[in-house]
Design a protein around this motif. Structure first.
Motif, PDB file in Angstrom:
ATOM      1  N   LEU A 133      77.070   4.177  82.797  1.00  0.00           N
ATOM      2  CA  LEU A 133      75.896   4.889  82.168  1.00  0.00           C
ATOM      3  C   LEU A 133      76.436   6.299  81.743  1.00  0.00           C
ATOM      4  N   PRO A 134      75.781   6.818  80.840  1.00  0.00           N
ATOM      5  CA  PRO A 134      76.245   8.376  80.310  1.00  0.00           C
ATOM      6  C   PRO A 134      75.369   9.232  81.542  1.00  0.00           C
TER       7      PRO A 134
ATOM      8  N   GLN B 280      81.425  17.715  85.699  1.00  0.00           N
ATOM      9  CA  GLN B 280      82.702  17.355  85.815  1.00  0.00           C
ATOM     10  C   GLN B 280      83.319  16.440  84.886  1.00  0.00           C
ATOM     11  N   ALA B 281      82.780  15.937  84.087  1.00  0.00           N
ATOM     12  CA  ALA B 281      82.849  14.910  82.699  1.00  0.00           C
ATOM     13  C   ALA B 281      83.478  16.008  81.863  1.00  0.00           C
ATOM     14  N   ASP B 282      82.649  16.911  81.685  1.00  0.00           N
ATOM     15  CA  ASP B 282      82.935  17.924  80.569  1.00  0.00           C
ATOM     16  C   ASP B 282      84.190  18.913  80.875  1.00  0.00           C
TER      17      ASP B 282
ATOM     18  N   VAL C 285      78.927   8.007  89.912  1.00  0.00           N
ATOM     19  CA  VAL C 285      78.054   6.830  90.153  1.00  0.00           C
ATOM     20  C   VAL C 285      77.743   6.418  88.822  1.00  0.00           C
ATOM     21  N   TYR C 286      77.360   7.455  87.587  1.00  0.00           N
ATOM     22  CA  TYR C 286      77.018   6.932  86.439  1.00  0.00           C
ATOM     23  C   TYR C 286      78.250   6.382  85.897  1.00  0.00           C
ATOM     24  N   ALA C 287      79.684   6.972  85.652  1.00  0.00           N
ATOM     25  CA  ALA C 287      80.870   6.194  85.348  1.00  0.00           C
ATOM     26  C   ALA C 287      81.060   4.791  85.879  1.00  0.00           C
TER      27      ALA C 287
ATOM     28  N   SER D  53      73.845  17.125  85.080  1.00  0.00           N
ATOM     29  CA  SER D  53      74.092  16.557  86.699  1.00  0.00           C
ATOM     30  C   SER D  53      75.640  16.928  86.967  1.00  0.00           C
ATOM     31  N   LYS D  54      76.006  17.080  88.312  1.00  0.00           N
ATOM     32  CA  LYS D  54      77.133  17.278  88.730  1.00  0.00           C
ATOM     33  C   LYS D  54      78.173  16.187  87.885  1.00  0.00           C
TER      34      LYS D  54
END
Length: 190
Positions: free
Chosen positions: A97-98, A108-110, A91-93, A103-104
């Motif tokens: 938004l960062p 996942q981004a990492d 949702v943030y992507a 957060s999950k």
């Protein structure tokens, strides 16, 4: 950055009302700052929303229905794309938004090597391998799912051996039980 959610306060459609409530409720649960802009009572909001939804995202009749989501002037999507992002924990992507640390989505981004800074959509740190390249690194036996047949066969043999041992123990126990029965029968006969 302010998230703008275009809503219709006096919609006659229960489906639209539910979608609007879902978006607003989820944003509140995530504690994302947003502004609700009513297109039913404010003609300027309605015209701005209609003009700023990209042509390829508009329905066939050309009139986008609420809820429509923007990050400032940048179009994020409608309810369906929001729902997909919600299901994918992105949702943030989706909102540009960062993600908050821990957060999950941040995890996942990492893992994926995505860099999300200053609310911009993530960019891949390194290009991912194409499906053809990724399968070249995997032995052919593992590509088609046959890699673990030997392990499974060994496990099956162990289970069969354990089952045979258990049967032998039961038979020995049965013999003892039968011997006791024979003694009882002899005693009764006397």
């Amino acid at each position: 950055m302010v998230i703008k959610v275009f809503l219709a306060s006096s919609s006659g459609s229960t489906a639209i009302k539910k979608k609007q409530q879902d978006v607003v409720g989820f944003l509140e649960a995530l504690k994302v700052e947003y502004t609700q802009l009513d297109i039913a009572c404010n003609e300027e909001n309605r015209m701005w929303m209609r003009q700023n939804v990209p042509e390829d995202k508009k329905p066939s009749n050309g009139i986008p229905l609420p809820p429509q989501i923007f990050n400032e002037e940048s179009y994020c999507g409608d309810y369906e794309t929001f729902f997909d992002a919600k299901e994918d924990n992105s949702v943030y992507a989706f909102l540009g938004l960062p993600p908050p640390p821990g957060s999950k989505e941040a995890v996942q981004a990492d893992k994926a090597g995505l860099i999300v800074e200053n609310g911009t959509h993530g960019e891949e740190a390194e290009p991912e391998a194409t499906p053809e390249e990724s399968t070249k690194e995997v032995p052919e036996a593992e590509q088609n799912g046959d890699a673990h047949e030997e392990e499974e066969a060994a496990e099956d043999e162990e289970v069969a051996e354990e089952g045979a041992e258990g049967d032998e123990e039961e038979e020995a126990g049965d013999d003892e039980g039968h011997a006791g029965e024979e003694e009882e029968q002899e005693e009764e006969a006397e």
